[in-house]
Design a protein around this motif. Structure first.
Motif, short mmCIF file in Angstrom:
data_model
loop_
_atom_site.label_atom_id
_atom_site.label_comp_id
_atom_site.label_asym_id
_atom_site.label_seq_id
_atom_site.Cartn_x
_atom_site.Cartn_y
_atom_site.Cartn_z
N TYR A 32 -42.34 41.87 -45.41
CA TYR A 32 -42.62 42.78 -44.03
C TYR A 32 -43.83 42.37 -43.79
O TYR A 32 -44.57 41.34 -45.32
N GLN A 34 -47.75 43.60 -42.84
CA GLN A 34 -49.16 44.47 -42.45
C GLN A 34 -50.73 43.68 -41.97
O GLN A 34 -50.38 42.98 -42.68
N TYR A 36 -54.64 45.68 -41.00
CA TYR A 36 -55.40 46.34 -41.20
C TYR A 36 -56.18 46.09 -40.49
O TYR A 36 -57.13 45.28 -40.14
N PRO A 44 -60.22 50.50 -45.83
CA PRO A 44 -59.00 49.34 -44.39
C PRO A 44 -58.09 50.68 -43.47
O PRO A 44 -57.73 51.49 -44.81
N PHE A 46 -54.76 51.07 -41.62
CA PHE A 46 -53.27 50.49 -41.30
C PHE A 46 -53.41 50.90 -39.63
O PHE A 46 -53.50 51.34 -39.13
N LEU A 49 -47.45 47.06 -38.38
CA LEU A 49 -46.11 46.83 -39.37
C LEU A 49 -45.30 45.95 -38.80
O LEU A 49 -44.92 46.81 -37.85
N ARG A 51 -41.16 43.47 -39.94
CA ARG A 51 -40.13 43.08 -40.40
C ARG A 51 -39.41 41.98 -40.90
O ARG A 51 -40.16 41.29 -39.80
N LEU A 89 -57.38 42.88 -41.86
CA LEU A 89 -56.81 42.58 -42.99
C LEU A 89 -55.35 41.91 -42.95
O LEU A 89 -54.65 43.28 -42.03
N SER A 95 -42.05 43.76 -51.81
CA SER A 95 -41.34 45.41 -52.00
C SER A 95 -42.59 46.22 -52.33
O SER A 95 -43.85 46.22 -51.59
N ALA A 96 -42.02 47.81 -52.85
CA ALA A 96 -42.83 48.49 -52.34
C ALA A 96 -44.34 48.25 -53.15
O ALA A 96 -45.45 48.63 -53.33
N ILE A 99 -47.42 43.87 -53.17
CA ILE A 99 -48.36 43.01 -51.74
C ILE A 99 -49.02 42.73 -52.23
O ILE A 99 -50.27 42.74 -52.77
N PHE A 101 -53.11 40.88 -50.18
CA PHE A 101 -53.86 40.85 -48.82
C PHE A 101 -54.80 39.50 -48.69
O PHE A 101 -54.88 38.75 -49.92
N GLY A 102 -54.62 38.95 -47.88
CA GLY A 102 -55.36 38.31 -47.35
C GLY A 102 -57.36 38.84 -47.54
O GLY A 102 -57.13 39.57 -47.39
N ARG B 31 -47.28 58.22 -53.86
CA ARG B 31 -48.25 56.62 -54.74
C ARG B 31 -49.29 57.14 -54.75
O ARG B 31 -49.61 57.03 -53.79
N LEU B 43 -58.46 41.68 -51.14
CA LEU B 43 -58.04 43.29 -51.68
C LEU B 43 -57.20 42.39 -53.18
O LEU B 43 -56.28 42.26 -53.06
N PHE B 50 -46.31 54.44 -59.68
CA PHE B 50 -45.42 55.74 -58.48
C PHE B 50 -45.24 56.49 -58.55
O PHE B 50 -44.74 57.90 -57.76
N SER B 102 -39.26 52.68 -47.47
CA SER B 102 -39.50 53.52 -48.41
C SER B 102 -39.78 51.97 -48.86
O SER B 102 -41.28 51.72 -50.11
N SER B 103 -39.64 50.89 -48.82
CA SER B 103 -39.96 49.61 -48.87
C SER B 103 -41.13 49.44 -48.10
O SER B 103 -41.65 47.83 -48.62
N ASN B 105 -45.12 50.75 -47.14
CA ASN B 105 -45.78 50.57 -48.29
C ASN B 105 -46.79 50.54 -47.38
O ASN B 105 -48.38 50.46 -47.43
N PHE B 109 -56.74 54.57 -47.11
CA PHE B 109 -58.09 53.77 -48.67
C PHE B 109 -58.29 55.32 -48.53
O PHE B 109 -58.45 55.47 -47.42
#
Lengths: 111, 118
Positions: A32, A34, A36, A44, A46, A49, A51, A89, A95-96, A99, A101-102, B31, B43, B50, B102-103, B105, B109
């Motif tokens: 996925y 995102q 920001y 930042p 959000f 998003l 997928r 960004l 995954s969770a 992640i 960031f640029g 989290r 960043l 978690f 949940s995946s 995220n 901030f």
């Protein structure tokens, strides 16, 4: 190594035009993406998003695309306004926990 | 009141000092994350947690440690600060049971802590 690149540090366009920001990835298979927005001196926030199995996502004047062949996402702001001026960004995730960031693109909309 | 708060907002310290940055959240998220941001760089993840008993190193954990005192609190420590740790530090939260899945995220901030090490 895994890498995220946003195509330019800064973009300056005229009010009313469409702003297009680019985010590319290498050596990575994200699940996925995102986007920001970050204003000076703030954290930042959000925005959107998308997928890996989605081609396009929209929210009001914002549109995001995800092209797994080009390994690229485009972020569009239509009918841009001076209030859209900020740093944007992108962040790729697999995954969770993972992640990346640029470094961001600073967008300036001139009246 | 802000959902994610960080204290202090600004800190100037000297090389070798121990520094603690604190983060609290009222969002009820499980989290929490610590990032640093340097000019021209993205960043970078320092540590993430978690839940209270699950703490993990990020990509740049050397020179840092963390403590998750409660679900709502996550502290970052610099045991012996050095000048190249001068940066903007952000805490973030996310919800493993969020509506976006949940995946996926989505992160919330805090306002950031500007740390200068002389």
């Amino acid at each position: 190594s895994q890498k995220i690149e946003q195509n330019s540090e800064a973009l300056n366009i005229q009010e009313g035009k469409t702003a297009t920001l680019t985010c590319n990835y290498t050596n990575y298979s994200p699940a996925y993406l995102q986007w920001y927005r970050q204003d000076p001196g703030r954290g930042p926030v959000f925005l959107l998003l998308i997928r890996e199995n989605e081609k396009e996502k929209r929210k009001e004047r914002l549109k995001v695309t995800f092209d797994t062949t080009l390994k690229q996402s485009l972020f569009h702001i239509t009918a841009s306004q001076p209030a859209d001026s900020a740093t944007y960004l992108c962040a790729w995730g697999s995954s969770a926990s993972k992640i990346i960031f640029g470094s961001g693109t600073r967008l300036s909309i001139r009246p | 009141d802000a959902d994610v708060t960080q204290t202090p907002r600004n800190r100037i310290t000297k090389t070798g000092k121990r520094i603690m940055l604190e983060c609290s959240q009222t969002k009820g998220h499980d989290r929490m994350y610590w990032y640093r941001q340097d000019p021209g760089l993205g960043l970078q993840l320092i540590y993430y947690s978690f839940d209270v008993k699950d703490i993990n190193k990020g990509e740049i954990s050397d020179g840092y440690s963390v403590s998750r005192q409660a679900q709502a609190k996550f502290s970052l420590s610099l045991e012996s600060a050095i000048p190249n740790q001068t940066a903007l530090y952000f805490c973030a939260t996310s919800d493993s049971k969020g509506t976006s899945g949940s995946s996926y995220n989505e992160q919330f901030f805090g306002p950031g802590t500007r740390l200068t090490v002389l």
